[in-house]
Design a protein around this motif. Structure first.
Motif, PDB file in Angstrom:
ATOM      1  N   LEU A 121       0.830  -1.199   0.000  1.00 44.06           N
ATOM      2  CA  LEU A 121       0.000   0.000   0.000  1.00 44.06           C
ATOM      3  C   LEU A 121       0.867   1.252   0.000  1.00 44.06           C
ATOM      4  O   LEU A 121       0.618   2.200  -0.759  1.00 44.06           O
ATOM      5  N   HIS A 122       1.917   1.247   0.829  1.00 42.45           N
ATOM      6  CA  HIS A 122       2.815   2.407   0.873  1.00 42.45           C
ATOM      7  C   HIS A 122       3.488   2.618  -0.477  1.00 42.45           C
ATOM      8  O   HIS A 122       3.609   3.753  -0.948  1.00 42.45           O
ATOM      9  N   ALA A 123       3.917   1.524  -1.103  1.00 47.25           N
ATOM     10  CA  ALA A 123       4.581   1.633  -2.414  1.00 47.25           C
ATOM     11  C   ALA A 123       3.625   2.233  -3.445  1.00 47.25           C
ATOM     12  O   ALA A 123       3.992   3.122  -4.219  1.00 47.25           O
ATOM     13  N   ASP A 124       2.375   1.752  -3.443  1.00 49.99           N
ATOM     14  CA  ASP A 124       1.382   2.288  -4.386  1.00 49.99           C
ATOM     15  C   ASP A 124       1.100   3.765  -4.134  1.00 49.99           C
ATOM     16  O   ASP A 124       0.949   4.545  -5.070  1.00 49.99           O
ATOM     17  N   LEU A 125       1.015   4.120  -2.866  1.00 53.31           N
ATOM     18  CA  LEU A 125       0.756   5.530  -2.537  1.00 53.31           C
ATOM     19  C   LEU A 125       1.928   6.395  -3.010  1.00 53.31           C
ATOM     20  O   LEU A 125       1.725   7.452  -3.616  1.00 53.31           O
ATOM     21  N   ARG A 126       3.137   5.916  -2.776  1.00 51.55           N
ATOM     22  CA  ARG A 126       4.326   6.679  -3.201  1.00 51.55           C
ATOM     23  C   ARG A 126       4.325   6.887  -4.713  1.00 51.55           C
ATOM     24  O   ARG A 126       4.749   7.928  -5.205  1.00 51.55           O
ATOM     25  N   ALA A 127       3.814   5.879  -5.424  1.00 52.48           N
ATOM     26  CA  ALA A 127       3.767   5.985  -6.888  1.00 52.48           C
ATOM     27  C   ALA A 127       2.577   6.831  -7.361  1.00 52.48           C
ATOM     28  O   ALA A 127       2.308   6.907  -8.564  1.00 52.48           O
ATOM     29  N   GLY A 128       1.866   7.437  -6.434  1.00 52.35           N
ATOM     30  CA  GLY A 128       0.805   8.369  -6.818  1.00 52.35           C
ATOM     31  C   GLY A 128      -0.560   7.748  -7.017  1.00 52.35           C
ATOM     32  O   GLY A 128      -1.443   8.365  -7.632  1.00 52.35           O
ATOM     33  N   ASN A 129      -0.759   6.542  -6.516  1.00 47.59           N
ATOM     34  CA  ASN A 129      -2.061   5.888  -6.671  1.00 47.59           C
ATOM     35  C   ASN A 129      -3.022   6.198  -5.535  1.00 47.59           C
ATOM     36  O   ASN A 129      -2.603   6.348  -4.381  1.00 47.59           O
ATOM     37  N   VAL A 130      -4.294   6.239  -5.871  1.00 43.48           N
ATOM     38  CA  VAL A 130      -5.317   6.058  -4.847  1.00 43.48           C
ATOM     39  C   VAL A 130      -5.418   4.545  -4.701  1.00 43.48           C
ATOM     40  O   VAL A 130      -5.509   3.825  -5.699  1.00 43.48           O
TER      41      VAL A 130
END
Ligand code: ASP
Ligand code: MG
Length: 413
Positions: A121-130
């Motif tokens: 989840l953190h990786a996805d958030l860092r990549a700019g995802n909701v």
């Protein structure tokens, strides 16, 4: 810039139009620069529909298969919401519980969360995802799909907020916050800006069904700031906090809760001797009947009258058991009454303000209401009254404790 977990319930994602509206809302938060994890329920009615399908095949399907079935409702809404976000030019990824790895125990249909893997989840958030996560579900050690019990998406949201150390967990629903009492009973009921976890638990367990109780307990335990808001109306909602304001500022009473699901059983003329309470309530407990309020009175002839309340659906069973006990103990009579209700004033301010009980009793006396039973805890005083006076009592207490909203002035006048 904050990390916010937002949960949308079944009615908020109940149609494609609604899902598009939720996407607008989420996209708006993204535009303000916030990191967003969204937890969704199944479309309203979907979980019931799935359970109904199962019951057309078997009365009691194996819980493992029920979980495989009912968890699908949430998977549908995660994907649709991710698509609606893509349409708005936002990066978004949907996951079911086992993909995140929301690890639970293996108690199918009522599993408890053990651990959440937050790396992905953190990786996805860092990549700019909701990140859009399916509520209500997880996976056990063996890889079996589990669900958390009805209304469990609230718990998923709070647990994710705790694991991600989110700044706030926002629960979007069809009311705009937590109220001082049921607005259907009191016109002047007000939305609370803030309420403490303890107060919320007392209010929730007595029928303010805004949040799943387990989610509130979880938030209290992990100190997750929780906010209840309306899905489609602007407004600050109600913040459920850990902190109590200093004693001077704290209103004495946060709200008035009530419960009609009460019934009363009395056993009269029991010999007054050690062990009697146990002899009366032991068999009731063994039958798994929960007892709420208890009162015992000693008469002059050394007998005692013992009264307790149970939920209405248990009254018949409780009465049967009590009649057997009465025969064993040589008691005079058993009486039952289901036309009662419980009404409670709730507030952490009681700890530092004396006289709340007497104010409550005075307010009820002023409108001529008889109190049948009383019970208190540190932040709550409850009384049992005749059911037909319930609404009158709620209104009297609401105004006696200064909870009524200011009447809106007619500006034209
Ligand atoms: N869909 C599940 C239910 O209806 C979980 C939830 O909505 O929170 O109980
Ligand atoms: Mg719900």
């Amino acid at each position: 810039m904050a990390l916010i977990v937002q949960k949308f319930g079944g009615t908020s994602v109940g149609s494609v139009e609604r899902i598009e509206q939720v996407a607008d809302k989420v996209a708006g938060f993204r535009d303000q620069g916030h990191d967003i994890v969204v937890v969704v329920s199944a479309m309203s009615g979907e979980t019931n529909r799935l359970i109904e399908l199962a019951h057309q095949i078997q009365d009691q399907p194996i819980p493992r298969e029920m979980d495989v079935l009912v968890s699908t409702g949430e998977q549908v809404t995660t994907a649709l919401l991710a698509m609606a976000l893509h349409k708005r030019g936002k990066r978004a990824k949907s996951y079911n519980g086992s993909q995140v790895r929301i690890l639970t125990d293996d108690a199918h249909t009522k599993a408890r969360i053990r651990e959440i893997d937050d790396a992905r989840l953190h990786a996805d958030l860092r990549a700019g995802n909701v990140v859009v996560v399916a509520g209500f579900q997880g996976v056990d050690e063996e890889g079996n799909i589990t669900t958390l019990g009805r209304g469990g998406s609230d718990t998923t949201a709070v647990a994710l907020a705790a694991a991600l150390k989110a700044d706030e967990c926002q629960i979007y629903t069809d009311v705009d916050g937590v109220y001082t009492t049921d607005p259907r009973v009191v016109d002047g009921a007000r939305r609370l800006e803030k309420i403490t976890f303890e107060e919320m638990l007392e209010m929730a367990s007595m029928g303010s069904k805004v949040l799943q109780i387990r989610a509130v307990e979880f938030a209290g335990k992990y100190n997750v700031p929780l906010r209840v808001l309306h899905s489609f109306q602007e407004g600050p909602g109600t913040l459920i906090t850990f902190e109590e304001e200093d004693a001077m500022e704290t209103p004495t009473i946060a709200g008035i809760a009530f419960n009609r699901d009460e019934a009363k059983l009395t056993i009269l003329g029991v010999p007054d001797m050690p062990g009697v309470a146990f002899k009366i309530l032991g068999p009731i407990g063994q039958a798994n009947i929960e007892v709420d309020v208890i009162v015992q009175n000693v008469a002059e002839d050394n007998t005692t009258d013992f009264t307790f309340t149970v939920s209405r659906s248990e009254l018949a069973r409780g009465e049967e058991i009590l009649k057997r006990t009465a025969a064993d103990l040589g008691a005079r009579e058993v009486r039952s009454d289901s036309r009662i209700a419980k009404i409670s004033v709730v507030g952490v301010g009681m700890r530092s303000h004396a006289g709340v009980a007497s104010q409550m009793f005075e307010a009820l006396a002023d409108v001529g209401i008889n109190i049948q039973m009383i019970t208190t805890s540190e932040i709550k005083i409850s009384v049992i009254i005749e059911e037909k006076f319930l609404e009158l009592a709620v209104r009297a207490l609401h105004s006696s404790f200064g909870l009524d909203a200011e009447p809106i002035e007619d500006s034209a006048a």
